[in-house]
Design a protein around this motif. Structure first.
Motif, short mmCIF file in Angstrom:
data_model
loop_
_atom_site.label_atom_id
_atom_site.label_comp_id
_atom_site.label_asym_id
_atom_site.label_seq_id
_atom_site.Cartn_x
_atom_site.Cartn_y
_atom_site.Cartn_z
N LEU A 148 0.81 -1.22 0.00
CA LEU A 148 0.00 0.00 0.00
C LEU A 148 0.84 1.27 0.00
CD1 LEU A 148 -2.70 -1.05 2.64
CD2 LEU A 148 -2.78 -1.32 0.15
N LEU A 149 2.13 1.16 0.24
CA LEU A 149 2.99 2.35 0.31
C LEU A 149 3.19 2.95 -1.07
CD1 LEU A 149 5.71 1.10 2.84
CD2 LEU A 149 3.67 2.46 3.30
N PRO A 150 3.48 4.25 -1.14
CA PRO A 150 3.70 4.89 -2.45
C PRO A 150 4.91 4.30 -3.16
CG PRO A 150 3.36 6.52 -0.73
CD PRO A 150 3.53 5.22 -0.03
N VAL A 151 4.87 4.36 -4.48
CA VAL A 151 5.97 3.86 -5.29
C VAL A 151 7.19 4.77 -5.09
CG1 VAL A 151 6.72 3.31 -7.63
CG2 VAL A 151 4.35 2.94 -6.95
N PRO A 152 8.38 4.24 -4.87
CA PRO A 152 9.57 5.10 -4.72
C PRO A 152 9.80 5.96 -5.95
CG PRO A 152 10.05 2.86 -3.99
CD PRO A 152 8.69 2.82 -4.65
N ALA A 153 10.39 7.13 -5.74
CA ALA A 153 10.60 8.07 -6.85
C ALA A 153 11.52 7.49 -7.90
CB ALA A 153 11.18 9.37 -6.30
N CYS A 154 12.46 6.63 -7.51
CA CYS A 154 13.40 6.07 -8.49
C CYS A 154 12.72 5.11 -9.46
CB CYS A 154 14.54 5.36 -7.77
SG CYS A 154 14.03 4.01 -6.71
N GLU A 155 11.51 4.64 -9.14
CA GLU A 155 10.78 3.72 -10.01
C GLU A 155 9.73 4.43 -10.85
OE1 GLU A 155 9.20 0.55 -7.73
OE2 GLU A 155 11.10 0.07 -6.73
N LEU A 156 9.59 5.72 -10.69
CA LEU A 156 8.63 6.48 -11.48
C LEU A 156 9.25 6.90 -12.81
CD1 LEU A 156 7.11 8.78 -8.70
CD2 LEU A 156 6.09 6.73 -9.71
N PRO A 157 8.43 7.21 -13.83
CA PRO A 157 8.99 7.67 -15.11
C PRO A 157 9.80 8.95 -14.98
CG PRO A 157 6.70 7.00 -15.38
CD PRO A 157 6.98 7.01 -13.91
N THR A 158 9.43 9.81 -14.04
CA THR A 158 10.19 11.05 -13.85
C THR A 158 11.55 10.82 -13.24
OG1 THR A 158 9.05 11.36 -11.74
CG2 THR A 158 8.09 12.43 -13.66
N GLY A 159 11.73 9.69 -12.59
CA GLY A 159 13.03 9.38 -12.01
C GLY A 159 13.25 10.05 -10.67
N GLY A 160 14.25 9.62 -9.96
CA GLY A 160 14.59 10.17 -8.66
C GLY A 160 15.71 9.39 -8.03
#
Length: 309
Positions: free
Chosen positions: A21-33
């Motif tokens: 249920l936790l948010p997806v980490p930023a490094c796994e998003l298309p925008t990157g992080g």
């Protein structure tokens, strides 16, 4: 992996429920992080430790292996992004399904609690409750028939309960279109009953005090929300309001219910009550008839009188 030695730490079963249920980490998003440096389970354990033990953010134990600013950063970001409210809502539906109930409840119980505000609470977000003689803030809860919170709202302690209740009922109508009936004490009576029925389509019923009542007494329907308030007070961070922001006060209450619901999901389902509660008679004259879920879209909510051109 750190050794889990505190009562507030997550068990393996609890983490299996909460992790998806936790948010997806930023490094796994298309925008990157940037990849996260610390395990999220340690972050959750640290937040639950602060909420359960009532310590300062700077006093987070070092054995979590996370700086206190990082723990507070996760707490603030998940609250501001709406992820905390989404986790709470999904867990609420999961608990009801776990107990064999409809995931969407049609009945709620309303109540409020005034708590003292610490010196960290500013004058612009605190008030004086003349009835309870408390200077601080007031928590407004809406729980289902199992005592699980649907909505949490924190305001100044000075307004009468019927004033913030309009905002609370309006929020409930927007998020729970199936809601049909609500119970509350006599403070929510008067014009609020007609307003909720006319503009929101919610039947608000008041449960008055007994004629021979002296002091506190367990009343029908209201005992469920009173029990939920006692669950909140088990977390020492909620015994007094220390938060500079009202949204952070609401977040601590939501973390308390999230911990409670995750633990309930790891246990066997609660069996249905064979007999009614002692304070609730088997048959009541004002008991609502069985309510069917609405299949048609609800009527439009009137926000303000139309301006004639």
């Amino acid at each position: 992996m750190r050794e889990r030695r505190y009562p507030s730490d997550t068990t393996d079963a609890e983490w299996a429920v909460l992790a998806p249920l936790l948010p997806v980490p930023a490094c796994e998003l298309p925008t990157g992080g940037r990849p996260e440096k610390h395990p999220r389970r340690n972050v959750i354990d640290a937040i639950r430790y602060v909420n359960d033990n009532g310590c300062k953010w700077r006093a987070v134990p070092v054995d979590f292996g996370i700086p206190w600013r990082t723990v507070y950063g996760f707490f603030q970001r998940w609250r501001a992004s709406g992820a905390l409210a989404r986790i709470h809502a999904e867990l609420h539906q999961m608990v009801r399904l776990h107990d064999g109930l409809n995931p969407r409840t049609v009945a709620v119980i309303l109540d409020s609690q005034s708590v003292k505000g610490a010196e960290t609470v500013g004058q612009d977000s605190r008030g004086f409750d003349g009835g309870k003689l408390i200077n601080g803030r007031k928590r407004h809860l809406a729980v289902d028939m199992r005592g699980m919170a649907l909505a949490v709202m924190v305001t100044k302690a000075s307004p009468h309960d019927s004033i913030p209740a309009r905002d609370q009922l309006f929020r409930l109508r927007l998020t729970h279109l199936e809601l049909a009936v609500a119970w509350a004490d006599s403070a929510y009576g008067g014009t609020l009953v007609d307003w909720s029925h006319t503009f929101l389509g919610i039947t608000l019923k008041t449960v008055p005090r007994r004629k021979d009542q002296d002091g506190f007494a367990v009343l029908a329907k209201r005992w469920r929300v009173e029990r939920a308030i006692s669950w909140i007070m088990r977390a020492r961070r909620n015994v007094r309001d220390y938060e500079g922001l009202i949204s952070h006060s609401e977040a601590h209450i939501m973390w308390t219910f999230i911990t409670l619901m995750v633990r309930r999901l790891t246990r066997p389902p609660r069996p249905p009550r064979a007999a009614p509660h002692p304070v609730e008679p088997a048959a009541m004259d004002d008991e609502p008839k069985p309510i069917r879920l609405r299949t048609l879209p609800p009527s439009a909510i009137r926000l303000a009188p139309a301006v004639l051109s």
